[in-house]
Each structure stands twice: as C-alpha cells, then as structure tokens.
Design a protein around this motif. Structure first.
Motif, PDB file in Angstrom:
ATOM      1  N   ASN A  34      79.786  42.285  52.863  1.00  0.00           N
ATOM      2  CA  ASN A  34      81.005  41.972  52.126  1.00  0.00           C
ATOM      3  C   ASN A  34      82.148  41.809  53.120  1.00  0.00           C
ATOM      4  N   PHE A  35      82.919  40.739  52.930  1.00  0.00           N
ATOM      5  CA  PHE A  35      84.039  40.470  53.821  1.00  0.00           C
ATOM      6  C   PHE A  35      85.298  40.188  53.023  1.00  0.00           C
ATOM      7  N   ARG A  36      86.421  40.561  53.593  1.00  0.00           N
ATOM      8  CA  ARG A  36      87.739  40.176  53.090  1.00  0.00           C
ATOM      9  C   ARG A  36      88.290  39.206  54.121  1.00  0.00           C
TER      10      ARG A  36
ATOM     11  N   SER B 193      87.718  37.431  48.937  1.00  0.00           N
ATOM     12  CA  SER B 193      86.528  38.194  49.290  1.00  0.00           C
ATOM     13  C   SER B 193      85.322  37.277  49.226  1.00  0.00           C
TER      14      SER B 193
ATOM     15  N   VAL C  95      80.845  37.388  49.871  1.00  0.00           N
ATOM     16  CA  VAL C  95      79.637  38.154  50.158  1.00  0.00           C
ATOM     17  C   VAL C  95      78.638  37.231  50.840  1.00  0.00           C
TER      18      VAL C  95
ATOM     19  N   ALA D 122      80.378  35.311  57.660  1.00  0.00           N
ATOM     20  CA  ALA D 122      81.448  35.097  56.681  1.00  0.00           C
ATOM     21  C   ALA D 122      81.727  33.608  56.502  1.00  0.00           C
TER      22      ALA D 122
ATOM     23  N   THR E 213      87.844  41.132  57.722  1.00  0.00           N
ATOM     24  CA  THR E 213      87.553  42.549  57.622  1.00  0.00           C
ATOM     25  C   THR E 213      86.240  42.702  56.891  1.00  0.00           C
ATOM     26  N   ARG E 214      85.335  43.456  57.467  1.00  0.00           N
ATOM     27  CA  ARG E 214      84.094  43.771  56.759  1.00  0.00           C
ATOM     28  C   ARG E 214      84.358  45.019  55.948  1.00  0.00           C
TER      29      ARG E 214
ATOM     30  N   GLU F 215      81.600  48.178  49.739  1.00  0.00           N
ATOM     31  CA  GLU F 215      82.092  48.561  48.418  1.00  0.00           C
ATOM     32  C   GLU F 215      81.829  50.036  48.132  1.00  0.00           C
TER      33      GLU F 215
ATOM     34  N   ASP G 143      84.446  52.094  49.677  1.00  0.00           N
ATOM     35  CA  ASP G 143      85.733  51.936  49.023  1.00  0.00           C
ATOM     36  C   ASP G 143      85.863  52.812  47.797  1.00  0.00           C
TER      37      ASP G 143
END
Length: 91
Positions: free
Chosen positions: A3-5, A15, A17, A51, A75-76, A79, A82
């Motif tokens: 997952n990346f932002r 975001s 994935v 990404a 940013t990786r 979830e 988080d």
C-alpha cells in the motif's frame, strides 16, 4: 500486497495498492527481482517502481516512470499498522 500514499507536486494525493499482478510484472521486468527480496531489504527504487506500475495500471498516473519519480513523494503504509493499537490505552 503493498500500500502506498502518493503525493504529486501538483494535484491531489492518492492511495494505490500494488497487487499481485503489479508485483508479478515488476519481478518479470528485471533479473533478481523478487517480492521476498523487497520484504527482506526494501529499497526506495523498488517501492517507486511498484507504486508506478500500480498507479499506471489503475490510471491514477498517466506520465512516465521518470516523471512519477521526479514529481511524486511516496510513502509506504501498512493498513494494519494504521489501526489503533489495542494494547495501548485510548488517549
């Protein structure tokens, strides 16, 4: 899987994935690439490549990989990490 932002210099953050298809394509694109190697010794190069592959496939980014690398902060995130830690008291 990953997952990346993504925060572009211009435009809204998003975001993305990188799923199994993205990872498979990345592994096939060069010798010595494996998801195990990325998990054991992560590199920004691999994360940006993954990404970009996912963002391109999902049509969230339409430029080249070089443009993605030059114009996007990455940013990786995990979830699960988080989520609130149940062992810690609520603030």
């Amino acid at each position: 899987m990953f997952n990346f932002r993504v925060v572009p210099d211009s435009g809204e953050p998003f975001s993305v994935v990188a799923g199994s298809r993205d990872v498979l394509a990345w592994e096939k694109a060069g010798p010595g690439r494996s998801v195990g190697a990325v998990l054991a010794a992560p590199t920004l190069t691999a994360f940006y490549q993954l990404a970009y592959a996912a963002a391109s496939r999902q049509r969230l980014f339409t430029g080249t990989q070089a443009e993605f690398e030059a114009t996007c902060e990455l940013t990786r995130f995990d979830e699960a990490a988080d989520a609130a830690d149940p062992t810690q008291p609520a603030p």
